[in-house]
Design a protein around this motif. Structure first.
Motif, PDB file in Angstrom:
ATOM      1  N   ARG A  84       0.836  -1.213   0.000  1.00 21.11           N
ATOM      2  CA  ARG A  84       0.000   0.000   0.000  1.00 21.11           C
ATOM      3  C   ARG A  84       0.863   1.252   0.000  1.00 21.11           C
ATOM      4  O   ARG A  84       0.595   2.214  -0.715  1.00 21.11           O
ATOM      5  CB  ARG A  84      -0.934  -0.010   1.209  1.00 21.11           C
ATOM      6  CG  ARG A  84      -1.853   1.202   1.289  1.00 21.11           C
ATOM      7  CD  ARG A  84      -2.613   1.257   2.596  1.00 21.11           C
ATOM      8  NE  ARG A  84      -1.665   1.426   3.703  1.00 21.11           N
ATOM      9  CZ  ARG A  84      -1.608   0.639   4.773  1.00 21.11           C
ATOM     10  NH1 ARG A  84      -2.433  -0.368   4.910  1.00 21.11           N
ATOM     11  NH2 ARG A  84      -0.716   0.856   5.719  1.00 21.11           N
ATOM     12  N   SER A 108      -4.960  -8.463  -0.806  1.00 18.36           N
ATOM     13  CA  SER A 108      -5.970  -7.712  -1.568  1.00 18.36           C
ATOM     14  C   SER A 108      -7.396  -8.148  -1.266  1.00 18.36           C
ATOM     15  O   SER A 108      -8.340  -7.476  -1.668  1.00 18.36           O
ATOM     16  CB  SER A 108      -5.718  -7.887  -3.070  1.00 18.36           C
ATOM     17  OG  SER A 108      -4.464  -7.376  -3.427  1.00 18.36           O
ATOM     18  N   ARG A 110      -9.279  -8.071   1.206  1.00 18.88           N
ATOM     19  CA  ARG A 110     -10.142  -7.185   2.006  1.00 18.88           C
ATOM     20  C   ARG A 110     -10.729  -6.068   1.165  1.00 18.88           C
ATOM     21  O   ARG A 110     -11.698  -5.450   1.564  1.00 18.88           O
ATOM     22  CB  ARG A 110      -9.351  -6.606   3.174  1.00 18.88           C
ATOM     23  CG  ARG A 110      -8.915  -7.677   4.151  1.00 18.88           C
ATOM     24  CD  ARG A 110      -8.161  -7.082   5.308  1.00 18.88           C
ATOM     25  NE  ARG A 110      -7.534  -8.155   6.086  1.00 18.88           N
ATOM     26  CZ  ARG A 110      -6.716  -7.949   7.083  1.00 18.88           C
ATOM     27  NH1 ARG A 110      -6.409  -6.720   7.452  1.00 18.88           N
ATOM     28  NH2 ARG A 110      -6.190  -8.957   7.727  1.00 18.88           N
ATOM     29  N   ASP A 111     -10.119  -5.806   0.004  1.00 14.15           N
ATOM     30  CA  ASP A 111     -10.552  -4.686  -0.836  1.00 14.15           C
ATOM     31  C   ASP A 111     -11.131  -5.096  -2.188  1.00 14.15           C
ATOM     32  O   ASP A 111     -11.702  -4.263  -2.871  1.00 14.15           O
ATOM     33  CB  ASP A 111      -9.356  -3.749  -1.086  1.00 14.15           C
ATOM     34  CG  ASP A 111      -8.779  -3.209   0.195  1.00 14.15           C
ATOM     35  OD1 ASP A 111      -9.551  -2.827   1.096  1.00 14.15           O
ATOM     36  OD2 ASP A 111      -7.541  -3.185   0.312  1.00 14.15           O
ATOM     37  N   HIS A 112     -10.921  -6.348  -2.580  1.00 14.94           N
ATOM     38  CA  HIS A 112     -11.358  -6.797  -3.908  1.00 14.94           C
ATOM     39  C   HIS A 112     -12.093  -8.128  -3.791  1.00 14.94           C
ATOM     40  O   HIS A 112     -11.806  -8.928  -2.902  1.00 14.94           O
ATOM     41  CB  HIS A 112     -10.152  -6.959  -4.842  1.00 14.94           C
ATOM     42  CG  HIS A 112      -9.375  -5.699  -5.030  1.00 14.94           C
ATOM     43  ND1 HIS A 112      -9.796  -4.672  -5.836  1.00 14.94           N
ATOM     44  CD2 HIS A 112      -8.205  -5.280  -4.490  1.00 14.94           C
ATOM     45  CE1 HIS A 112      -8.917  -3.686  -5.797  1.00 14.94           C
ATOM     46  NE2 HIS A 112      -7.942  -4.040  -4.971  1.00 14.94           N
ATOM     47  N   ALA A 139     -11.248 -11.823   3.333  1.00 18.72           N
ATOM     48  CA  ALA A 139     -12.350 -10.912   2.981  1.00 18.72           C
ATOM     49  C   ALA A 139     -13.229 -10.658   4.201  1.00 18.72           C
ATOM     50  O   ALA A 139     -13.804  -9.582   4.342  1.00 18.72           O
ATOM     51  CB  ALA A 139     -13.169 -11.482   1.822  1.00 18.72           C
ATOM     52  N   ARG A 142     -12.737  -7.470   6.516  1.00 22.43           N
ATOM     53  CA  ARG A 142     -12.995  -6.111   5.992  1.00 22.43           C
ATOM     54  C   ARG A 142     -13.519  -5.202   7.070  1.00 22.43           C
ATOM     55  O   ARG A 142     -14.234  -5.489   7.923  1.00 22.43           O
ATOM     56  CB  ARG A 142     -14.008  -6.150   4.851  1.00 22.43           C
ATOM     57  CG  ARG A 142     -13.458  -6.735   3.613  1.00 22.43           C
ATOM     58  CD  ARG A 142     -14.451  -6.688   2.494  1.00 22.43           C
ATOM     59  NE  ARG A 142     -13.861  -7.380   1.357  1.00 22.43           N
ATOM     60  CZ  ARG A 142     -14.539  -7.754   0.294  1.00 22.43           C
ATOM     61  NH1 ARG A 142     -15.811  -7.511   0.208  1.00 22.43           N
ATOM     62  NH2 ARG A 142     -13.945  -8.363  -0.678  1.00 22.43           N
TER      63      ARG A 142
END
Length: 142
Positions: A84, A108, A110-112, A139, A142
């Motif tokens: 990040r 990734s 958590r965001d995708h 995920a 999040r």
């Protein structure tokens, strides 16, 4: 050198050679990440030599070794903020590029959406469908 683009911010590669570093810089990469432990395999270039070449070329250098086949949640927790905050684009390398791809995928999640992550990895030549349970777990954070 076999650079495989995941997205605009990160690409991955199998083990690079010291002489590849100038080309990596010429291609516009700003950060070079090593996810392979030093001396993992005989004949592998020393990470200190790759680091020196990276710094000589003006690249940011990150040495974040991860054991092959044993990527922990702690490894993902270290990789996520590093990627990040890294100057982009990033080129991460290991023995085959798989470790770097797995670290990227899990960090990734958590965001995708998992489908997007699997597709990007597949387009780069990596089948990470076996990671679906871990992607779902990440995920859920999040």
């Amino acid at each position: 050198m076999d650079i495989r683009k995941i997205d605009d911010s990160i690409s991955v590669a199998p083990q690079i050679a010291i002489e590849d570093v100038a080309e990596i810089a010429r291609l516009g990469f700003r950060t070079l990440v090593a996810n392979r432990p030093d001396q993992e395999e005989s004949g592998q270039p020393a990470m200190a030599d790759i680091e020196a070449a990276a710094k000589e070329q003006g690249l940011d250098w990150v040495y974040m070794p991860v054991e092959s086949g044993n990527i922990t949640d702690q490894d993902v927790e270290r990789f996520a903020p590093m990627i990040r905050d890294a100057e982009k684009p990033v080129l991460a390398f290991c023995r085959s590029g798989t470790r770097c791809t797995v670290l990227w995928a899990l960090s990734s999640a958590r965001d995708h959406q998992p489908e997007e992550i699997l597709s990007r990895a597949r387009n780069a030549g990596y089948d990470i469908t076996g990671l679906i349970p871990r992607l779902m777990q990440q995920a859920g954070k999040r």
